[in-house]
Scaffold this motif. Structure first.
Motif, mmCIF file in Angstrom:
data_model
loop_
_atom_site.group_PDB
_atom_site.id
_atom_site.type_symbol
_atom_site.label_atom_id
_atom_site.label_comp_id
_atom_site.label_asym_id
_atom_site.label_seq_id
_atom_site.Cartn_x
_atom_site.Cartn_y
_atom_site.Cartn_z
ATOM 1 N N ASP A 216 0.814 -1.221 0.000
ATOM 2 C CA ASP A 216 0.000 0.000 0.000
ATOM 3 C C ASP A 216 0.850 1.276 0.000
ATOM 4 O O ASP A 216 0.308 2.391 -0.012
ATOM 5 N N GLY A 217 2.168 1.117 0.009
ATOM 6 C CA GLY A 217 3.070 2.263 -0.073
ATOM 7 C C GLY A 217 3.182 3.085 1.190
ATOM 8 O O GLY A 217 3.779 4.163 1.186
ATOM 9 N N ASP A 226 20.330 -7.600 12.759
ATOM 10 C CA ASP A 226 19.419 -8.019 13.825
ATOM 11 C C ASP A 226 18.312 -7.003 14.115
ATOM 12 O O ASP A 226 17.676 -7.061 15.153
ATOM 13 N N LYS A 227 18.089 -6.078 13.184
ATOM 14 C CA LYS A 227 17.054 -5.067 13.381
ATOM 15 C C LYS A 227 16.312 -4.786 12.078
ATOM 16 O O LYS A 227 16.822 -5.052 10.993
ATOM 17 N N VAL A 228 15.128 -4.231 12.237
ATOM 18 C CA VAL A 228 14.387 -3.654 11.115
ATOM 19 C C VAL A 228 14.127 -2.195 11.467
ATOM 20 O O VAL A 228 13.689 -1.883 12.575
ATOM 21 N N LEU A 229 14.420 -1.305 10.539
ATOM 22 C CA LEU A 229 14.102 0.110 10.700
ATOM 23 C C LEU A 229 12.866 0.391 9.860
ATOM 24 O O LEU A 229 12.846 0.122 8.659
ATOM 25 N N LEU A 230 11.826 0.902 10.510
ATOM 26 C CA LEU A 230 10.542 1.100 9.860
ATOM 27 C C LEU A 230 10.216 2.580 9.759
ATOM 28 O O LEU A 230 10.268 3.301 10.758
ATOM 29 N N PHE A 231 9.896 3.040 8.547
ATOM 30 C CA PHE A 231 9.417 4.405 8.325
ATOM 31 C C PHE A 231 7.923 4.376 8.035
ATOM 32 O O PHE A 231 7.461 3.571 7.220
ATOM 33 N N LYS A 232 7.178 5.261 8.696
ATOM 34 C CA LYS A 232 5.735 5.392 8.471
ATOM 35 C C LYS A 232 5.362 6.874 8.502
ATOM 36 O O LYS A 232 6.151 7.711 8.920
ATOM 37 N N ASP A 233 4.131 7.155 8.074
ATOM 38 C CA ASP A 233 3.558 8.507 8.172
ATOM 39 C C ASP A 233 4.410 9.550 7.446
ATOM 40 O O ASP A 233 4.542 10.683 7.897
ATOM 41 N N PHE A 234 4.985 9.166 6.313
ATOM 42 C CA PHE A 234 5.757 10.101 5.502
ATOM 43 C C PHE A 234 4.869 10.677 4.399
ATOM 44 O O PHE A 234 3.815 10.122 4.071
ATOM 45 N N LYS A 235 5.299 11.783 3.840
ATOM 46 C CA LYS A 235 4.581 12.410 2.740
ATOM 47 C C LYS A 235 5.380 12.245 1.462
ATOM 48 O O LYS A 235 6.590 12.479 1.451
ATOM 49 N N GLY A 236 4.706 11.846 0.377
ATOM 50 C CA GLY A 236 5.395 11.635 -0.890
ATOM 51 C C GLY A 236 6.472 10.579 -0.758
ATOM 52 O O GLY A 236 6.227 9.488 -0.245
ATOM 53 N N ASP A 237 7.687 10.911 -1.193
ATOM 54 C CA ASP A 237 8.790 9.963 -1.056
ATOM 55 C C ASP A 237 9.840 10.439 -0.050
ATOM 56 O O ASP A 237 10.980 9.991 -0.068
ATOM 57 N N LEU A 238 9.430 11.325 0.854
ATOM 58 C CA LEU A 238 10.335 11.766 1.914
ATOM 59 C C LEU A 238 10.222 10.803 3.097
ATOM 60 O O LEU A 238 9.761 11.152 4.194
#
Length: 288
Positions: A216-217, A226-238
């Motif tokens: 869903d992008g 040993d980690k996952v870095l998660l980005f959420k709640d961004f606008k466009g491709d920032l």
């Protein structure tokens, strides 16, 4: 008894979340011949993973079925495996090979290959086109040891562009990573740097080895050992301007490949090193 877990977060917008080791579920072992898996792409309609291996291995991609069996080997006749470090697909099911591994930061032949979806039925396939690129910020080949920012092991395709996340090999590693954007079009182009961010200052735990975006992008996941870095709640491709959450897998191995299975489930693969790894895991994201 599990060791106590402590994380101190001092960066604004960096959230920390612990998920227990039991959240990383082993699904199956990879075929024995695939010892250096460096990326995975997922096709939900057939529950199939496509994977590849990095430098020193064949110019081929491999289809893995839901039980971990090698279903197909597809040799790409017009592509050379200098250092294939990740594989991704677009919304139409075309596959892209990232030949951008650059351990010594001295390559001048970085590229991405497109393999059309219909070619995946063949044992011998041809790349439809090649995208050659360079980093405008890199002036020396190799740069100074404190400026080794130009290795990449993770990327994905979104809306006609590729997004590349750098693997920092600089002396005095501080977790800095760059995001580069490249148009999905044949020919030669300069990658555009759209941002940078930091993971942590421990190379073994926070150097980036693969990248993926949810169907869903709305989420971007970056992998380390040993980690996952998660980005959420961004606008466009920032992506780096959104919330940044570190998820501890509580499992250390040479993890080199990550992909979203669905919007809340990740598939992760590691290389086999000293009889450890060579497996595919599932990691469900907690709602938060």
């Amino acid at each position: 008894m599990k060791k106590p877990f402590l994380v101190i977060c001092s960066i604004v917008l960096l959230a920390c979340q612990k998920q227990s080791g039991s959240d990383l579920k082993e699904l199956y072992s990879l075929p024995k011949k695939l010892k250096e898996v460096s990326g995975i792409a997922y096709f939900p309609e057939t529950n199939t993973l496509y994977t590849l291996e990095d430098s020193g291995n064949k110019n081929a991609i491999y289809a893995i079925d839901s039980k971990g069996k090698l279903a197909k080997t597809i040799t790409i006749s017009n592509a050379t495996n200098v250092d294939w470090e990740d594989i991704t697909k677009d919304k139409s099911g075309n596959v892209y090979i990232g030949d951008f591994g650059n351990n010594n930061n001295e390559r001048r032949d970085l590229c991405i290959y497109k393999v059309a979806k219909n070619q995946l039925q063949n044992d011998l396939a041809k790349a439809e086109y090649k995208i050659s690129f360079s980093y405008p910020e890199q002036k020396e080949f190799p740069p100074k040891k404190k400026e080794m920012f130009y290795d990449v092991e993770g990327f994905f395709e979104r809306d006609g562009y590729f997004y590349l996340f750098t693997k920092n090999r600089s002396k005095g590693f501080d977790g800095t990573a760059f995001i580069y954007k490249i148009k999905n079009a044949a020919g030669t182009q300069k990658a555009v740097k759209i941002g940078e961010f930091k993971t942590c200052s421990n190379y073994n735990h926070c150097v980036l080895t693969s990248a993926t975006i949810s169907p869903d992008g709305k989420k971007v996941a970056l992998l380390s050992h040993d980690k996952v870095l998660l980005f959420k709640d961004f606008k466009g491709d920032l992506f780096h301007k959104g919330t940044q959450t570190e998820l501890n897998l509580n499992h250390f191995s040479q993890k080199e490949a990550i992909v979203f299975k669905d919007n809340n489930t990740l598939l992760i693969a590691d290389e086999k090193t000293n009889k450890i790894g060579g497996k595919v895991y599932e990691f469900k994201l907690l709602s938060h």
